[in-house]
Design a protein around this motif. Structure first.
Motif, PDB file in Angstrom:
ATOM      1  N   LEU A  28       0.829  -1.211   0.000  1.00 60.14           N
ATOM      2  CA  LEU A  28       0.000   0.000   0.000  1.00 60.14           C
ATOM      3  C   LEU A  28       0.861   1.259   0.000  1.00 60.14           C
ATOM      4  CD1 LEU A  28      -2.749  -1.095   2.558  1.00 60.14           C
ATOM      5  CD2 LEU A  28      -2.886  -1.087   0.066  1.00 60.14           C
ATOM      6  N   ASP A  29       1.918   1.262   0.820  1.00 63.84           N
ATOM      7  CA  ASP A  29       2.798   2.432   0.867  1.00 63.84           C
ATOM      8  C   ASP A  29       3.432   2.701  -0.485  1.00 63.84           C
ATOM      9  OD1 ASP A  29       2.173   2.714   3.473  1.00 63.84           O
ATOM     10  OD2 ASP A  29       4.103   2.075   4.276  1.00 63.84           O
ATOM     11  N   LEU A  30       3.903   1.646  -1.135  1.00 62.02           N
ATOM     12  CA  LEU A  30       4.584   1.812  -2.417  1.00 62.02           C
ATOM     13  C   LEU A  30       3.627   2.280  -3.497  1.00 62.02           C
ATOM     14  CD1 LEU A  30       7.296   1.511  -3.822  1.00 62.02           C
ATOM     15  CD2 LEU A  30       6.720  -0.869  -4.319  1.00 62.02           C
ATOM     16  N   SER A  31       2.424   1.696  -3.540  1.00 61.17           N
ATOM     17  CA  SER A  31       1.465   2.104  -4.568  1.00 61.17           C
ATOM     18  C   SER A  31       1.014   3.548  -4.382  1.00 61.17           C
ATOM     19  CB  SER A  31       0.257   1.161  -4.553  1.00 61.17           C
ATOM     20  OG  SER A  31      -0.391   1.210  -3.292  1.00 61.17           O
ATOM     21  N   ARG A  32       0.936   4.004  -3.119  1.00 65.18           N
ATOM     22  CA  ARG A  32       0.547   5.393  -2.877  1.00 65.18           C
ATOM     23  C   ARG A  32       1.688   6.355  -3.112  1.00 65.18           C
ATOM     24  NH1 ARG A  32      -2.145   3.762   2.922  1.00 65.18           N
ATOM     25  NH2 ARG A  32      -4.085   2.834   2.130  1.00 65.18           N
ATOM     26  N   ALA A  33       2.933   5.905  -2.899  1.00 65.88           N
ATOM     27  CA  ALA A  33       4.087   6.800  -3.002  1.00 65.88           C
ATOM     28  C   ALA A  33       4.627   6.923  -4.425  1.00 65.88           C
ATOM     29  CB  ALA A  33       5.206   6.320  -2.078  1.00 65.88           C
ATOM     30  N   MET A  34       4.118   6.128  -5.343  1.00 68.10           N
ATOM     31  CA  MET A  34       4.635   6.180  -6.711  1.00 68.10           C
ATOM     32  C   MET A  34       4.498   7.571  -7.319  1.00 68.10           C
ATOM     33  SD  MET A  34       6.139   3.678  -8.143  1.00 68.10           S
ATOM     34  CE  MET A  34       6.546   1.961  -7.789  1.00 68.10           C
ATOM     35  N   GLN A  35       3.369   8.204  -7.074  1.00 73.73           N
ATOM     36  CA  GLN A  35       3.156   9.539  -7.623  1.00 73.73           C
ATOM     37  C   GLN A  35       4.138  10.527  -7.013  1.00 73.73           C
ATOM     38  OE1 GLN A  35      -0.565  11.298  -6.562  1.00 73.73           O
ATOM     39  NE2 GLN A  35      -0.532  12.776  -8.228  1.00 73.73           N
ATOM     40  N   VAL A  36       4.358  10.428  -5.675  1.00 71.27           N
ATOM     41  CA  VAL A  36       5.282  11.341  -5.005  1.00 71.27           C
ATOM     42  C   VAL A  36       6.700  11.125  -5.517  1.00 71.27           C
ATOM     43  CG1 VAL A  36       6.215  12.037  -2.780  1.00 71.27           C
ATOM     44  CG2 VAL A  36       3.806  11.412  -2.977  1.00 71.27           C
ATOM     45  N   CYS A  42      12.575   8.925   3.598  1.00 71.36           N
ATOM     46  CA  CYS A  42      11.502   9.589   4.340  1.00 71.36           C
ATOM     47  C   CYS A  42      10.125   9.230   3.784  1.00 71.36           C
ATOM     48  CB  CYS A  42      11.694  11.100   4.297  1.00 71.36           C
ATOM     49  SG  CYS A  42      13.204  11.677   5.114  1.00 71.36           S
ATOM     50  N   VAL A  43      10.050   9.036   2.471  1.00 72.40           N
ATOM     51  CA  VAL A  43       8.774   8.710   1.842  1.00 72.40           C
ATOM     52  C   VAL A  43       8.379   7.263   2.118  1.00 72.40           C
ATOM     53  CG1 VAL A  43       7.572   8.495  -0.367  1.00 72.40           C
ATOM     54  CG2 VAL A  43       9.062  10.455   0.062  1.00 72.40           C
ATOM     55  N   LEU A  44       9.355   6.359   2.130  1.00 71.49           N
ATOM     56  CA  LEU A  44       9.080   4.930   2.299  1.00 71.49           C
ATOM     57  C   LEU A  44       9.852   4.363   3.491  1.00 71.49           C
ATOM     58  CD1 LEU A  44       9.231   3.812  -1.445  1.00 71.49           C
ATOM     59  CD2 LEU A  44       7.179   4.110  -0.040  1.00 71.49           C
ATOM     60  N   PRO A  45       9.516   4.778   4.718  1.00 74.54           N
ATOM     61  CA  PRO A  45      10.263   4.262   5.876  1.00 74.54           C
ATOM     62  C   PRO A  45       9.997   2.786   6.140  1.00 74.54           C
ATOM     63  CG  PRO A  45       8.381   5.548   6.606  1.00 74.54           C
ATOM     64  CD  PRO A  45       8.455   5.720   5.121  1.00 74.54           C
ATOM     65  N   ARG A  46       8.880   2.249   5.612  1.00 69.63           N
ATOM     66  CA  ARG A  46       8.558   0.840   5.841  1.00 69.63           C
ATOM     67  C   ARG A  46       9.011  -0.061   4.693  1.00 69.63           C
ATOM     68  NH1 ARG A  46       3.914   3.409   8.535  1.00 69.63           N
ATOM     69  NH2 ARG A  46       2.961   3.762   6.516  1.00 69.63           N
ATOM     70  N   ASN A  47       9.731   0.508   3.724  1.00 70.86           N
ATOM     71  CA  ASN A  47      10.259  -0.264   2.600  1.00 70.86           C
ATOM     72  C   ASN A  47      11.777  -0.109   2.525  1.00 70.86           C
ATOM     73  OD1 ASN A  47       7.345   0.480   1.959  1.00 70.86           O
ATOM     74  ND2 ASN A  47       7.759  -1.033   0.379  1.00 70.86           N
ATOM     75  N   PRO A  48      12.515  -0.570   3.530  1.00 74.49           N
ATOM     76  CA  PRO A  48      13.967  -0.355   3.531  1.00 74.49           C
ATOM     77  C   PRO A  48      14.681  -1.097   2.413  1.00 74.49           C
ATOM     78  CG  PRO A  48      13.368  -1.875   5.267  1.00 74.49           C
ATOM     79  CD  PRO A  48      12.088  -1.348   4.707  1.00 74.49           C
ATOM     80  N   ARG A  49      14.150  -2.214   1.984  1.00 78.15           N
ATOM     81  CA  ARG A  49      14.805  -2.942   0.888  1.00 78.15           C
ATOM     82  C   ARG A  49      14.809  -2.116  -0.397  1.00 78.15           C
ATOM     83  NH1 ARG A  49      15.241  -8.428   0.406  1.00 78.15           N
ATOM     84  NH2 ARG A  49      14.048  -8.404  -1.537  1.00 78.15           N
ATOM     85  N   LEU A 108      11.627   0.703  14.349  1.00 76.62           N
ATOM     86  CA  LEU A 108      10.515   1.351  15.042  1.00 76.62           C
ATOM     87  C   LEU A 108       9.180   0.858  14.502  1.00 76.62           C
ATOM     88  CD1 LEU A 108       9.474   3.458  17.048  1.00 76.62           C
ATOM     89  CD2 LEU A 108       9.703   5.178  15.231  1.00 76.62           C
ATOM     90  N   TYR A 109       9.124   0.689  13.195  1.00 85.22           N
ATOM     91  CA  TYR A 109       7.891   0.192  12.589  1.00 85.22           C
ATOM     92  C   TYR A 109       7.586  -1.231  13.057  1.00 85.22           C
ATOM     93  CZ  TYR A 109       4.848  -1.810   9.026  1.00 85.22           C
ATOM     94  OH  TYR A 109       3.834  -2.464   8.384  1.00 85.22           O
ATOM     95  N   LEU A 110       8.621  -2.083  13.131  1.00 82.10           N
ATOM     96  CA  LEU A 110       8.414  -3.456  13.578  1.00 82.10           C
ATOM     97  C   LEU A 110       7.950  -3.500  15.030  1.00 82.10           C
ATOM     98  CD1 LEU A 110      11.368  -5.450  11.985  1.00 82.10           C
ATOM     99  CD2 LEU A 110       9.011  -5.253  11.201  1.00 82.10           C
ATOM    100  N   LYS A 111       8.470  -2.609  15.854  1.00 84.18           N
ATOM    101  CA  LYS A 111       8.026  -2.554  17.248  1.00 84.18           C
ATOM    102  C   LYS A 111       6.549  -2.169  17.324  1.00 84.18           C
ATOM    103  CE  LYS A 111      12.531  -1.483  19.286  1.00 84.18           C
ATOM    104  NZ  LYS A 111      13.334  -0.471  20.034  1.00 84.18           N
ATOM    105  N   GLN A 112       6.144  -1.248  16.465  1.00 86.15           N
ATOM    106  CA  GLN A 112       4.736  -0.875  16.429  1.00 86.15           C
ATOM    107  C   GLN A 112       3.869  -2.056  16.006  1.00 86.15           C
ATOM    108  OE1 GLN A 112       4.629   2.462  13.775  1.00 86.15           O
ATOM    109  NE2 GLN A 112       5.486   3.890  15.277  1.00 86.15           N
ATOM    110  N   VAL A 113       4.359  -2.811  15.026  1.00 87.80           N
ATOM    111  CA  VAL A 113       3.607  -3.982  14.570  1.00 87.80           C
ATOM    112  C   VAL A 113       3.498  -5.017  15.689  1.00 87.80           C
ATOM    113  CG1 VAL A 113       3.627  -5.928  12.963  1.00 87.80           C
ATOM    114  CG2 VAL A 113       4.171  -3.639  12.151  1.00 87.80           C
TER     115      VAL A 113
END
Length: 416
Positions: free
Chosen positions: A32-40, A145-152, A201-206
């Motif tokens: 979802l993050d990647l599909s939404r961030a493509m435009q940005v 900054c745009v994709l903090p949950r997509n480190p790969r 941080l994201y994994l801890k939230q999950v």
């Protein structure tokens, strides 16, 4: 294995060692993050390409800059097309992960295209490296900054963009190039550790959400098992949380009035309770007290039965006691007629009749005593009680008839 090594393993191979939380939930979030961030990302690419291309062409007047700018605009157009293709689709509930994997692979190519600017410039190699590094590193930092949950994806884009810079430094090897390469490596490591910290941080939230979900499920099962319908309401009345039992009981309680806090719906008894919580709103609890209510009603029924038995015992004892007194008094009066001091003339026939009456009375007394013993031992029947009550009627009781006869004789006789 340390967190650093496990994160590197995840970035390089996609097979984490300790990140058990990486699963369908995170794959869906990354999708979802990647599909939404493509435009940005497309707009950032076009903006940086326009700025850096303009500055590079103004400084070098090299026409190959337009070729580099054209390839980056093409890659941005592909991102916009990808965003447009998915914009009208409903949000998926689960994904396979192929879209994210494909995008991660393409990010290497996209990064290489953007970082290849020094390869198109024929001016001073060191100036071209510095100029390109500034825009490339800033591009990678913005992507993080745009994709903090997509480190790969961020790390692979960083790999793709840094590779042409290192190639350029190797082609034009010098002391200044080595120093610049070291500085570029430090910046790359900074982005790497920043991406790792954001992902941690994201994994801890999950994990926190998963643990909270598990605790909620445990609470739900525990409340259902204990027969409690439970709901938490916000201050505006909206339901924040409710278990399945509450959703079944609440509609049935709307038209039922509670009696002493207990209502009877769905063939069960429910104890209602509500508590105000300042930080949340209110907590409403319906507790299944069917067993307690049944036990209370059973105890009430047993108490009533015991009261009835006690009253029946009292009536029986009063009746039997009176029946014992009548024969005893009669026997006393019979004996007084025949004792030595009696002045009542008694013939032998009268004495025989008196003896017969005394025998009948003693048999009656014996029967009453047996009834008392049977009642005390629990063997008395309702027929016994009825017969005892019937004996109290003068017309049916020969003993009472005899007592009445003797009383009349005593009143008519002369006792000195």
């Amino acid at each position: 294995m340390s967190e650093t090594h496990s994160f590197l393993r995840y970035v390089v191979t996609g097979k984490p060692y300790e990140y058990a939380a990486i699963g369908p939930r995170i794959r869906l979030q990354q999708h979802l993050d990647l599909s939404r961030a493509m435009q940005v990302m497309a707009m950032i690419t076009i903006f940086n390409t326009a700025i850096s291309g303009y500055v590079a062409y103004s400084m070098t007047r090299d026409p190959l800059v337009t070729v580099w700018a054209g390839t980056n605009v093409f890659m941005a157009a592909m991102m916009l097309y990808d965003y447009w293709r998915k914009a009208g689709r409903p949000l998926p509930k689960a994904v396979s992960g192929r879209y994210v994997s494909r995008s991660e692979t393409l990010s290497i190519v996209t990064g290489f295209v953007f970082g290849s600017l020094p390869l198109y410039l024929r001016s001073d190699p060191f100036d071209a490296l510095i100029f390109s590094s500034l825009f490339t590193v800033s591009m990678c930092a913005g992507l993080m900054c745009v994709l903090p949950r997509n480190p790969r994806l961020v790390m692979r884009y960083l790999l793709g963009s840094v590779t042409p810079l290192l190639v350029h430094a190797g082609i034009h090897f010098s002391d200044k190039m080595v120093a610049m390469t070291v500085a570029l490596a430090l910046l790359a490591f900074t982005i790497y550790f920043g991406a790792r910290a954001a992902f941690e941080l994201y994994l801890k939230q999950v994990r926190s959400v998963d643990e909270a979900t598990q605790l909620r499920e445990i609470l739900d099962v525990a409340l259902d098992g204990s027969g409690q319908a439970f709901a938490v309401r916000a201050k505006d009345g909206t339901v924040v949380f409710e278990n399945e039992l509450y959703s079944q009981v609440k509609p049935a309680l709307r038209n039922v009035e509670a009696s002493g806090g207990v209502v009877h719906v769905l063939d069960r008894y429910w104890q209602t309770a509500s508590y105000e919580v300042d930080s949340i709103g209110s907590v409403e609890i319906f507790t299944d007290v069917t067993r307690i209510e049944d036990a209370r009603q059973e105890a009430e029924s047993l108490r009533q039965d015991a009261d009835e038995a006690s009253h029946a015992k009292t009536r029986f004892l009063r009746s039997v006691t009176s029946e014992l007194l009548v024969p005893l008094r009669t026997i006393r009066m019979q004996a007084s007629m025949m004792d030595a001091g009696s002045r009542i003339p008694v013939t032998k026939a009268d004495m025989n009749r008196a003896a017969d009456q005394i025998r009948l009375l003693t048999e009656s007394l014996e029967g009453r005593v047996e009834q008392i013993i049977g009642y005390a031992s629990g063997d008395a029947t309702q027929a016994d009680l009825t017969s005892t009550a019937d004996l109290r009627e003068t017309d049916n009781n020969p003993v009472l008839k005899l007592e009445s006869f003797l009383r009349r004789n005593l009143r008519d006789g002369s006792i000195g």
